[in-house]
Design a protein around this motif. Sequence first.
Motif, short mmCIF file in Angstrom:
data_model
loop_
_atom_site.label_atom_id
_atom_site.label_comp_id
_atom_site.label_asym_id
_atom_site.label_seq_id
_atom_site.Cartn_x
_atom_site.Cartn_y
_atom_site.Cartn_z
N VAL A 1 0.86 -1.02 0.05
CA VAL A 1 -0.03 0.08 0.07
C VAL A 1 0.88 1.18 0.00
O VAL A 1 1.78 1.41 0.88
CB VAL A 1 -0.82 0.10 1.17
N PHE A 2 0.72 2.18 -0.95
CA PHE A 2 1.59 3.38 -1.10
C PHE A 2 0.76 4.49 -0.53
O PHE A 2 1.45 5.53 -0.24
CB PHE A 2 2.10 3.63 -2.38
N GLU B 1 -10.05 0.06 6.39
CA GLU B 1 -9.13 0.93 6.08
C GLU B 1 -7.49 0.46 6.14
O GLU B 1 -7.43 -0.52 7.20
CB GLU B 1 -9.24 2.34 6.99
N LEU B 2 -6.83 0.84 5.41
CA LEU B 2 -5.35 0.37 5.41
C LEU B 2 -4.49 1.58 5.28
O LEU B 2 -4.88 2.65 4.71
CB LEU B 2 -5.01 -0.44 4.19
N HIS B 3 -3.14 1.47 5.71
CA HIS B 3 -2.08 2.80 5.74
C HIS B 3 -1.04 2.22 4.94
O HIS B 3 -0.77 1.03 4.84
CB HIS B 3 -1.98 3.24 7.17
N GLU B 4 -0.08 3.19 4.39
CA GLU B 4 0.99 2.99 3.77
C GLU B 4 1.91 1.92 4.40
O GLU B 4 2.25 1.87 5.59
CB GLU B 4 1.80 4.28 3.63
N LYS C 1 1.39 -4.84 3.56
CA LYS C 1 1.64 -5.75 2.49
C LYS C 1 0.12 -6.37 2.07
O LYS C 1 -0.60 -7.07 3.00
CB LYS C 1 2.46 -6.66 2.47
N VAL C 2 -0.23 -6.75 0.94
CA VAL C 2 -1.27 -7.48 0.66
C VAL C 2 -1.08 -8.40 -0.47
O VAL C 2 -0.25 -8.20 -1.31
CB VAL C 2 -2.79 -6.12 0.28
N ASN D 1 -10.35 -0.01 -12.41
CA ASN D 1 -9.19 0.62 -11.72
C ASN D 1 -9.45 0.01 -10.35
O ASN D 1 -8.81 0.87 -9.36
CB ASN D 1 -9.43 1.88 -11.73
N TRP D 2 -9.79 -0.98 -10.31
CA TRP D 2 -9.75 -1.52 -8.90
C TRP D 2 -8.99 -3.01 -8.91
O TRP D 2 -8.98 -3.83 -9.73
CB TRP D 2 -11.18 -1.94 -8.32
N LYS D 3 -8.49 -3.48 -7.45
CA LYS D 3 -7.92 -4.64 -7.36
C LYS D 3 -8.56 -5.26 -5.93
O LYS D 3 -9.06 -4.65 -5.06
CB LYS D 3 -6.54 -4.25 -6.86
N LYS D 4 -8.94 -6.70 -6.15
CA LYS D 4 -9.47 -7.28 -5.22
C LYS D 4 -8.21 -7.84 -4.23
O LYS D 4 -7.41 -8.16 -4.97
CB LYS D 4 -10.28 -8.36 -5.45
N ILE D 5 -8.28 -7.52 -2.95
CA ILE D 5 -6.97 -7.88 -2.08
C ILE D 5 -7.57 -8.65 -0.92
O ILE D 5 -8.59 -8.75 -0.49
CB ILE D 5 -6.18 -6.49 -1.78
N LYS D 6 -6.38 -9.26 -0.26
CA LYS D 6 -6.55 -10.10 1.16
C LYS D 6 -5.47 -9.82 1.66
O LYS D 6 -4.06 -9.75 1.23
CB LYS D 6 -6.57 -11.60 0.68
#
Length: 250
Positions: A193-194, A213-216, A219-220, A228-233
């Motif tokens: 996450v950048f 929510e995630l922060h910089e 790792k995902v 323009n979307w990514k499905k993440i875990k």
Amino acid sequence: MKKIILFILLLSSIGVFATQADSLFVKANKLYQSEKYNEALEVYKQIEKHNINSDDLFYNMANTYYKMNKIAPAIYYYEKVLQQSPNYTDAAFNLSFAKRMAIDNIEPLPKTLLQKLNQSVVMRFTYNTWAWLAIGLSFLFALLFLLYHFSYSTGSKRLYFITSFASAFLALLMVAFAFQNYKHEKANTEAIVFAQQTEVKTAPTASSEVSFELHEGTKVKVLESLDNWKKIKIADGKIGWILSDDIKEL
């Protein structure tokens, strides 16, 4: 004749650039030692633009970002090093410090015994390393089998027979490890996450609900892409959709 000349020119240009890259690397290192981190980083980036996947380059870039308190790119480049060389201990050590600067503290799911074995053995080396080990053991098998075939001593024949088939078995095992490692790498695209802070949605739309929510620096694992979307875990098993621009794939 023209093809030969072109080939010689190509080799010459590669040699010239390799020399230039080495001099740039030395220059960047001197700037880093002088604590001119912005200038050092610009020189490192010049080398990176030529698709040089060097462990030392990525490691030095990570250290530079770390000194500049830029957590996401620091973690990204430490992870790049370990992706190529899992046993690069300095990168692993520094990564542990960089992760302490990240805000998200995600508790990973407990691993099964098989997953632990896979991580500690199969993932210990890259699939390229396992493949080279398999090739080396194959040559050893061929040599030992020839020695067995031409040996006259019963004791020597027995020894060469046992060791040749042991090396053959190990070669096949290394091939299996290489295949498993390769399959794991292709099936597990990871990213960092950048964005300083980003919302992970329940669906790939801006109007959907926020899941978490995630922060910089976090790792995902990337599971899927849509527009323009990514499905993440994430490590604790949570799944959601994040904007592609908010992460950078390893």
